[in-house]
Enzyme design. Structure first.
Site, PDB file in Angstrom:
ATOM      1  N   TYR A   1     -29.437  -1.551  24.131  1.00  0.00           N
ATOM      2  CA  TYR A   1     -28.655  -2.070  22.989  1.00  0.00           C
ATOM      3  C   TYR A   1     -29.522  -2.996  22.137  1.00  0.00           C
ATOM      4  O   TYR A   1     -29.622  -2.844  20.919  1.00  0.00           O
ATOM      5  CB  TYR A   1     -27.419  -2.817  23.510  1.00  0.00           C
ATOM      6  CG  TYR A   1     -26.730  -3.681  22.467  1.00  0.00           C
ATOM      7  CD1 TYR A   1     -25.886  -3.113  21.514  1.00  0.00           C
ATOM      8  CD2 TYR A   1     -26.922  -5.064  22.440  1.00  0.00           C
ATOM      9  CE1 TYR A   1     -25.249  -3.906  20.555  1.00  0.00           C
ATOM     10  CE2 TYR A   1     -26.297  -5.858  21.493  1.00  0.00           C
ATOM     11  CZ  TYR A   1     -25.464  -5.279  20.558  1.00  0.00           C
ATOM     12  OH  TYR A   1     -24.844  -6.063  19.612  1.00  0.00           O
TER      13      TYR A   1
ATOM     14  N   GLU B   1     -28.821 -11.049  21.244  1.00  0.00           N
ATOM     15  CA  GLU B   1     -29.453 -10.230  22.295  1.00  0.00           C
ATOM     16  C   GLU B   1     -30.904  -9.906  21.944  1.00  0.00           C
ATOM     17  O   GLU B   1     -31.689  -9.549  22.817  1.00  0.00           O
ATOM     18  CB  GLU B   1     -28.666  -8.938  22.510  1.00  0.00           C
ATOM     19  CG  GLU B   1     -27.360  -9.130  23.259  1.00  0.00           C
ATOM     20  CD  GLU B   1     -27.560  -9.536  24.717  1.00  0.00           C
ATOM     21  OE1 GLU B   1     -28.205  -8.787  25.456  1.00  0.00           O
ATOM     22  OE2 GLU B   1     -27.100 -10.616  25.105  1.00  0.00           O
TER      23      GLU B   1
ATOM     24  N   THR C   1     -28.029  -9.629  16.307  1.00  0.00           N
ATOM     25  CA  THR C   1     -27.469 -10.238  17.515  1.00  0.00           C
ATOM     26  C   THR C   1     -28.437 -11.152  18.249  1.00  0.00           C
ATOM     27  O   THR C   1     -29.657 -10.922  18.235  1.00  0.00           O
ATOM     28  CB  THR C   1     -27.026  -9.113  18.485  1.00  0.00           C
ATOM     29  OG1 THR C   1     -26.819  -9.671  19.790  1.00  0.00           O
ATOM     30  CG2 THR C   1     -28.059  -8.010  18.623  1.00  0.00           C
TER      31      THR C   1
END
Ligand code: NDP
Ligand code: GDR
Length: 373
Positions: free
Chosen positions: A156, A134, A132
């Site tokens: 996460y 992120e 991801t």
């Protein structure tokens, strides 16, 4: 016939990927969590009755927190390709449930890789890890590409960082065909209702139809590089068809703010919004409404968006912008759907649902209420 095993098949990407793989002639196996109520709405249209001869789509109960069932399923299926899409995928929720998020997103990836290895499938089974944007978190370079350093900003993202590196490690240590797709945000009408785009399209459609009165938002300045999930699952498959496993950034290369996404969604409903105020006092008021049946519950001057600091995150990722050049050059992949087109599609679908609910409500029936995260 090739066999694929998809974790997270009941999610947004899992459902599109399963459709895509069935279209390519695969036998598709999916892992679904045991739940006390049905959770397969996104894949019901491709479900095949296991009593029929030779079904090409098969669901298995399992959970990424339980290596015994992962090992059993992989042994039974002997997959050519494993797509690890299953995750506790909500960034804000990961601050509330950090340990569970680590167990599913980090350890779950390790459990799958180790099951493949211990079953002696490391030379047969190709592995895709849903990494991801992120990972870039507090961005170190603009735009972000495969070589940009990571700086995760949530439990996460930290869990996904482990998953990223353990995937690289199994490739290097055991010669497995294992790779990471570093995907930037991608959305669709099947997006979970608590992610920002769907929260906006669903919320505004409900407000337009008189089912809710106001949309409460967090950080509307956040900038994201939004693509369409359909384009992105095609790339997940392409990554497993190369001679050598490699990691790729998948993005559109364009970014917009959450506030812009709200404007587009309102426009799709025939509403022009005016944003006023600053910070937690910011709100959006209806400046103009087209005539028609899209927003019968509204009039000019109605305030329909406000800020609620409850939706701010303990640490925010303010800006993400991907550089998909490597995917374009090496795989010939290009996104086909723009963020605006995707938003328009989501609004159309959420308006249909809201109109149906408004009709039922007007005839005295109960309709689902919004539960928020
Ligand atoms: P969703 O949240 O829509 O789907 C997540 C899936 O994982 C669901 O099928 C869910 O099952 C399943 N799942 C959750 N916990 C477990 C568990 N303990 N064991 C097994 N399965 C579990 O996510 P998306 O489809 O949007 O994303 C797919 C993957 O890609 C995720 O790993 C996500 O982190 C990653 N990703 C997503 C991006 C995006 O913008 N969409 C961008 C980059 C990466 P259930 O239906 O039962 O809840
Ligand atoms: P993100 O997606 O955190 O990028 O993770 P999300 O849609 O939740 O948030 C995007 C940005 O919008 C801001 N925001 C809000 N977000 C939510 N959910 N609700 C709000 O009310 C709200 N108001 C503002 C957020 O602060 C954030 O900046 C998604 C997930 O799919 C991950 O699994 C995936 O890895 C990344 O995308 C890439």
């Amino acid at each position: 016939m090739k066999k694929a095993l998809v974790t997270g098949i009941t999610g947004q990407d899992g459902s599109y990927l399963a459709e895509f793989l069935l279209g390519r002639g695969y036998e598709v196996h999916g892992i679904k969590r045991r739940a006390s109520s049905f959770n397969t709405q996104r894949i019901d249209h491709i479900y095949q009755d296991p009593h029929e001869p030779n079904p090409r789509m098969v669901l298995h109960y399992g959970d990424l927190t339980d290596s015994s069932n992962l090992t059993r399923i992989i042994q039974q299926v002997q997959p050519d390709e494993v797509y690890n899409l299953g995750a506790q995928s909500h960034v804000a929720v990961s601050f509330e449930s950090p340990e569970y998020t680590a167990d599913v997103d980090a350890m779950g990836t390790l459990r799958l890789l180790e099951a493949i290895r211990l079953l002696g499938l490391d030379k047969k089974t190709r592995f895709y890890q849903a990494s991801t944007s992120e990972l870039y978190g507090l961005v170190q370079e603009i735009p972000q590409k495969e070589t940009t350093p990571f700086y995760p900003r949530s439990p996460y993202a930290v869990a996904k960082l482990y998953a990223y590196w353990i995937t690289v490690n199994y490739r290097e240590a055991y010669g497995m065909y294992a790779c990471n797709g570093i995907l930037f945000n991608h959305e669709s009408p099947r997006r979970g209702e608590t992610f920002v785009t769907r929260k906006i399209t669903r919320g505004l459609a409900n407000i337009a139809q008189g089912l809710e009165s106001c949309l409460y938002m967090g950080n509307m300045d956040a900038l994201r590089d939004w693509g369409h999930a359909k384009d992105y699952v095609r790339m997940q498959w392409m990554m497993l068809q190369q001679e050598q496993p490699e990691d790729f950034v998948i993005a559109t290369g364009v970014q917009y703010s959450v506030r812009e996404f709200i404007r587009w969604s309102a426009t799709g409903l025939g509403i022009t919004l005016r944003f006023e105020g600053k910070g937690v006092e910011e709100y959006a008021v209806v400046a103009h409404i087209e005539e028609g049946d899209k927003a019968p519950a509204l009039k000019t001057g109605d305030v329909i968006v406000r800020v609620d600091p409850r939706y701010f995150r303990p640490a925010e990722v303010e800006t993400l912008l991907g550089d998909p050049s490597k995917a374009k050059e090496k795989l010939g992949w290009m996104p086909e759907i723009t963020a605006q087109q995707m938003c328009a599609e989501m609004v159309v679908e959420d308006l249909k649902i809201a109109q149906r609910h408004a009709f039922l409500k007007a005839h005295g029936h109960d309709v689902p209420v919004t539960t928020e995260i």
